[in-house]
Design a protein around this motif. Structure first.
Motif, PDB file in Angstrom:
ATOM      1  N   TYR A  61     -21.187   1.021  -1.823  1.00  7.97           N
ATOM      2  CA  TYR A  61     -20.963   1.965  -3.083  1.00  7.97           C
ATOM      3  C   TYR A  61     -19.717   2.862  -2.756  1.00  7.97           C
ATOM      4  CZ  TYR A  61     -25.843   1.358  -4.801  1.00  7.97           C
ATOM      5  OH  TYR A  61     -26.909   0.912  -5.491  1.00  7.97           O
ATOM      6  N   SER A  62     -19.198   3.082  -3.923  1.00 12.61           N
ATOM      7  CA  SER A  62     -18.372   4.496  -3.889  1.00 12.61           C
ATOM      8  C   SER A  62     -18.808   5.312  -4.946  1.00 12.61           C
ATOM      9  CB  SER A  62     -16.859   4.006  -4.301  1.00 12.61           C
ATOM     10  OG  SER A  62     -16.264   3.080  -3.607  1.00 12.61           O
ATOM     11  N   TYR A  63     -18.797   6.622  -4.806  1.00 11.89           N
ATOM     12  CA  TYR A  63     -19.596   7.303  -5.563  1.00 11.89           C
ATOM     13  C   TYR A  63     -18.841   8.791  -6.013  1.00 11.89           C
ATOM     14  CZ  TYR A  63     -20.869  10.403  -1.922  1.00 11.89           C
ATOM     15  OH  TYR A  63     -21.100  11.402  -1.231  1.00 11.89           O
ATOM     16  N   THR A  64     -18.974   9.203  -7.147  1.00  8.78           N
ATOM     17  CA  THR A  64     -18.415  10.476  -7.502  1.00  8.78           C
ATOM     18  C   THR A  64     -19.715  11.240  -8.193  1.00  8.78           C
ATOM     19  OG1 THR A  64     -17.912   9.709  -9.683  1.00  8.78           O
ATOM     20  CG2 THR A  64     -16.099   9.715  -8.159  1.00  8.78           C
ATOM     21  N   SER A  65     -19.568  12.443  -8.453  1.00  9.01           N
ATOM     22  CA  SER A  65     -20.674  13.256  -8.822  1.00  9.01           C
ATOM     23  C   SER A  65     -21.887  12.467  -9.763  1.00  9.01           C
ATOM     24  CB  SER A  65     -20.432  14.543  -9.500  1.00  9.01           C
ATOM     25  OG  SER A  65     -19.424  14.190 -10.892  1.00  9.01           O
ATOM     26  N   TYR A  66     -22.858  12.173  -9.090  1.00 11.66           N
ATOM     27  CA  TYR A  66     -24.134  11.525  -9.802  1.00 11.66           C
ATOM     28  C   TYR A  66     -23.757  10.416 -10.498  1.00 11.66           C
ATOM     29  CZ  TYR A  66     -25.444  16.397  -8.801  1.00 11.66           C
ATOM     30  OH  TYR A  66     -25.586  17.452  -8.012  1.00 11.66           O
ATOM     31  N   TRP A  67     -22.896   9.564 -10.344  1.00 13.27           N
ATOM     32  CA  TRP A  67     -22.966   7.918 -10.429  1.00 13.27           C
ATOM     33  C   TRP A  67     -22.188   7.293  -9.414  1.00 13.27           C
ATOM     34  CZ3 TRP A  67     -18.833   4.853 -11.683  1.00 13.27           C
ATOM     35  CH2 TRP A  67     -17.692   5.476 -11.760  1.00 13.27           C
ATOM     36  N   SER A  68     -22.441   6.088  -9.206  1.00 16.89           N
ATOM     37  CA  SER A  68     -21.718   5.263  -8.256  1.00 16.89           C
ATOM     38  C   SER A  68     -21.699   4.116  -8.737  1.00 16.89           C
ATOM     39  CB  SER A  68     -22.406   5.275  -6.812  1.00 16.89           C
ATOM     40  OG  SER A  68     -23.632   4.760  -7.029  1.00 16.89           O
ATOM     41  N   SER A  69     -20.502   3.377  -8.218  1.00 15.28           N
ATOM     42  CA  SER A  69     -20.242   1.745  -8.595  1.00 15.28           C
ATOM     43  C   SER A  69     -20.221   0.945  -7.153  1.00 15.28           C
ATOM     44  CB  SER A  69     -19.227   1.632  -9.438  1.00 15.28           C
ATOM     45  OG  SER A  69     -18.024   1.982  -8.851  1.00 15.28           O
ATOM     46  N   GLY A  70     -20.595  -0.085  -7.389  1.00 14.09           N
ATOM     47  CA  GLY A  70     -20.704  -0.852  -5.938  1.00 14.09           C
ATOM     48  C   GLY A  70     -20.862  -2.390  -6.183  1.00 14.09           C
ATOM     49  N   VAL A  71     -20.573  -3.310  -5.002  1.00 16.02           N
ATOM     50  CA  VAL A  71     -20.711  -4.524  -5.027  1.00 16.02           C
ATOM     51  C   VAL A  71     -21.535  -4.971  -3.834  1.00 16.02           C
ATOM     52  CG1 VAL A  71     -18.261  -4.791  -5.864  1.00 16.02           C
ATOM     53  CG2 VAL A  71     -18.488  -4.655  -3.359  1.00 16.02           C
ATOM     54  N   ASN A  83     -24.239  -8.329  -2.259  1.00 20.27           N
ATOM     55  CA  ASN A  83     -24.690  -9.627  -2.147  1.00 20.27           C
ATOM     56  C   ASN A  83     -26.350  -9.703  -1.962  1.00 20.27           C
ATOM     57  OD1 ASN A  83     -25.136 -12.593  -1.967  1.00 20.27           O
ATOM     58  ND2 ASN A  83     -23.773 -12.682  -0.262  1.00 20.27           N
ATOM     59  N   ALA A  84     -27.062 -10.400  -2.646  1.00 15.67           N
ATOM     60  CA  ALA A  84     -28.366 -10.410  -2.663  1.00 15.67           C
ATOM     61  C   ALA A  84     -29.077 -11.782  -2.966  1.00 15.67           C
ATOM     62  CB  ALA A  84     -28.924  -9.270  -3.834  1.00 15.67           C
ATOM     63  N   THR A  85     -30.234 -11.959  -2.624  1.00 15.67           N
ATOM     64  CA  THR A  85     -30.832 -13.113  -2.777  1.00 15.67           C
ATOM     65  C   THR A  85     -31.287 -13.000  -4.125  1.00 15.67           C
ATOM     66  OG1 THR A  85     -33.073 -12.246  -2.123  1.00 15.67           O
ATOM     67  CG2 THR A  85     -31.986 -13.536  -0.571  1.00 15.67           C
ATOM     68  N   HIS A  86     -31.151 -14.217  -5.057  1.00 15.86           N
ATOM     69  CA  HIS A  86     -31.419 -14.341  -6.413  1.00 15.86           C
ATOM     70  C   HIS A  86     -30.539 -13.726  -7.062  1.00 15.86           C
ATOM     71  CE1 HIS A  86     -35.526 -15.692  -4.856  1.00 15.86           C
ATOM     72  NE2 HIS A  86     -35.541 -14.363  -4.071  1.00 15.86           N
ATOM     73  N   LEU A  87     -29.566 -12.978  -6.849  1.00 12.97           N
ATOM     74  CA  LEU A  87     -28.340 -12.562  -7.482  1.00 12.97           C
ATOM     75  C   LEU A  87     -27.276 -13.098  -6.997  1.00 12.97           C
ATOM     76  CD1 LEU A  87     -29.126  -8.554  -7.481  1.00 12.97           C
ATOM     77  CD2 LEU A  87     -28.609 -10.130  -9.645  1.00 12.97           C
ATOM     78  N   GLY A  88     -26.906 -13.405  -5.895  1.00 11.19           N
ATOM     79  CA  GLY A  88     -25.584 -13.823  -5.250  1.00 11.19           C
ATOM     80  C   GLY A  88     -24.717 -12.614  -5.234  1.00 11.19           C
ATOM     81  N   LEU A  89     -23.552 -12.628  -5.444  1.00 12.42           N
ATOM     82  CA  LEU A  89     -22.410 -11.558  -5.537  1.00 12.42           C
ATOM     83  C   LEU A  89     -22.938 -10.799  -6.810  1.00 12.42           C
ATOM     84  CD1 LEU A  89     -19.289 -13.601  -4.187  1.00 12.42           C
ATOM     85  CD2 LEU A  89     -20.919 -11.905  -2.726  1.00 12.42           C
ATOM     86  N   PHE A  90     -22.668  -9.574  -6.845  1.00 11.80           N
ATOM     87  CA  PHE A  90     -22.812  -8.696  -8.101  1.00 11.80           C
ATOM     88  C   PHE A  90     -22.082  -7.618  -7.967  1.00 11.80           C
ATOM     89  CE2 PHE A  90     -26.021  -7.518  -4.804  1.00 11.80           C
ATOM     90  CZ  PHE A  90     -25.877  -5.805  -5.038  1.00 11.80           C
ATOM     91  N   THR A  91     -22.231  -7.103  -8.973  1.00  9.02           N
ATOM     92  CA  THR A  91     -21.548  -5.673  -9.385  1.00  9.02           C
ATOM     93  C   THR A  91     -22.785  -4.832  -9.477  1.00  9.02           C
ATOM     94  OG1 THR A  91     -21.012  -5.959 -11.583  1.00  9.02           O
ATOM     95  CG2 THR A  91     -19.163  -6.455 -10.084  1.00  9.02           C
ATOM     96  N   ASN A  92     -22.535  -3.462  -9.535  1.00  5.12           N
ATOM     97  CA  ASN A  92     -23.679  -2.474  -9.529  1.00  5.12           C
ATOM     98  C   ASN A  92     -23.012  -1.231 -10.032  1.00  5.12           C
ATOM     99  OD1 ASN A  92     -25.123  -0.125  -7.845  1.00  5.12           O
ATOM    100  ND2 ASN A  92     -26.592  -1.651  -8.201  1.00  5.12           N
ATOM    101  N   VAL A  93     -23.891  -0.543 -10.935  1.00  2.00           N
ATOM    102  CA  VAL A  93     -23.662   0.903 -11.583  1.00  2.00           C
ATOM    103  C   VAL A  93     -24.871   1.401 -11.278  1.00  2.00           C
ATOM    104  CG1 VAL A  93     -23.104   2.142 -13.216  1.00  2.00           C
ATOM    105  CG2 VAL A  93     -22.026   0.059 -13.110  1.00  2.00           C
ATOM    106  N   SER A  94     -24.701   2.746 -10.795  1.00  2.30           N
ATOM    107  CA  SER A  94     -26.193   3.602 -10.519  1.00  2.30           C
ATOM    108  C   SER A  94     -25.873   4.924 -10.775  1.00  2.30           C
ATOM    109  CB  SER A  94     -26.212   3.733  -8.777  1.00  2.30           C
ATOM    110  OG  SER A  94     -27.329   4.432  -8.617  1.00  2.30           O
ATOM    111  N   SER A  95     -26.924   5.679 -11.504  1.00  2.00           N
ATOM    112  CA  SER A  95     -26.841   7.031 -11.716  1.00  2.00           C
ATOM    113  C   SER A  95     -28.024   7.667 -11.105  1.00  2.00           C
ATOM    114  CB  SER A  95     -26.867   7.156 -13.364  1.00  2.00           C
ATOM    115  OG  SER A  95     -28.213   6.674 -14.027  1.00  2.00           O
ATOM    116  N   PHE A  96     -27.943   8.884 -10.753  1.00  2.86           N
ATOM    117  CA  PHE A  96     -28.950   9.425  -9.705  1.00  2.86           C
ATOM    118  C   PHE A  96     -28.723  10.981  -9.913  1.00  2.86           C
ATOM    119  CE2 PHE A  96     -25.142   8.691  -7.372  1.00  2.86           C
ATOM    120  CZ  PHE A  96     -24.791  10.033  -6.805  1.00  2.86           C
ATOM    121  N   THR A  97     -29.803  11.614  -9.638  1.00  2.00           N
ATOM    122  CA  THR A  97     -30.109  13.023  -9.745  1.00  2.00           C
ATOM    123  C   THR A  97     -30.713  13.598  -8.260  1.00  2.00           C
ATOM    124  OG1 THR A  97     -30.743  12.936 -12.041  1.00  2.00           O
ATOM    125  CG2 THR A  97     -31.375  15.048 -11.051  1.00  2.00           C
TER     126      THR A  97
END
Length: 150
Positions: free
Chosen positions: A42-52, A54-68
């Motif tokens: 992940y790379s993140y900035t205040s309260y959200w992040s994006s990432g890349v 690899n996972a079983t059943h997904l393969g290579l993927f991108t990701n977006v996360s929001s958090f508190t």
């Protein structure tokens, strides 16, 4: 003779209907709990992040996360809660809700729960645990282990 022919056709149709029903049951049974493992950078900035990752059943993927942040009575961060969306190469999305506790060494341990998605993950469920730590190359690396049903 016509009765025998009619009886033969009727038997064929009955056998065909039973085999289609059994095939449908086999397809339904495939939606079973399977192991799930993932690594996300992940790379993140205040309260959200994006990432890349690899996972079983997904393969290579991108990701977006929001958090508190979760804070104690003195305003210190003691953990986080969040929501992620994983996007597989075929465009299917898997959604996840999670919560984590901040450790003394500034790593985090937490739990996650899959909450559906789109495409092949439309009714996905499952859960597990994760460990997050900081890295010089990325802001955060997350290691997940659990199960998924889809």
């Amino acid at each position: 003779m016509k009765t025998l022919k009619f009886f033969g056709i009727l038997c064929f149709m009955l056998c065909f209907a039973i085999s289609v029903s059994q095939a449908t049951d086999v397809v339904k049974m495939e939606a079973k709990s399977r192991p799930f493992k993932a690594t996300i950078c992940y790379s993140y900035t205040s309260y959200w992040s994006s990432g890349v990752g690899n996972a079983t059943h997904l393969g290579l993927f991108t990701n977006v996360s929001s958090f508190t942040d979760i804070k104690d009575g003195e305003g210190n961060v003691i953990g986080t809660i969040g929501h992620d969306v994983f996007t597989a190469a075929d465009g299917s999305e898997l959604t996840m809700d999670w919560n984590a506790t901040l450790n003394a060494d500034y790593t985090e341990d937490g739990t996650f729960e899959f909450s559906g998605g789109t495409g092949r993950f439309e009714e996905a469920t499952g859960s597990g645990t994760f460990h997050a730590f900081f890295s010089p190359e990325f802001d955060i690396i997350l290691i997940m282990t659990g199960t998924i049903v889809y």
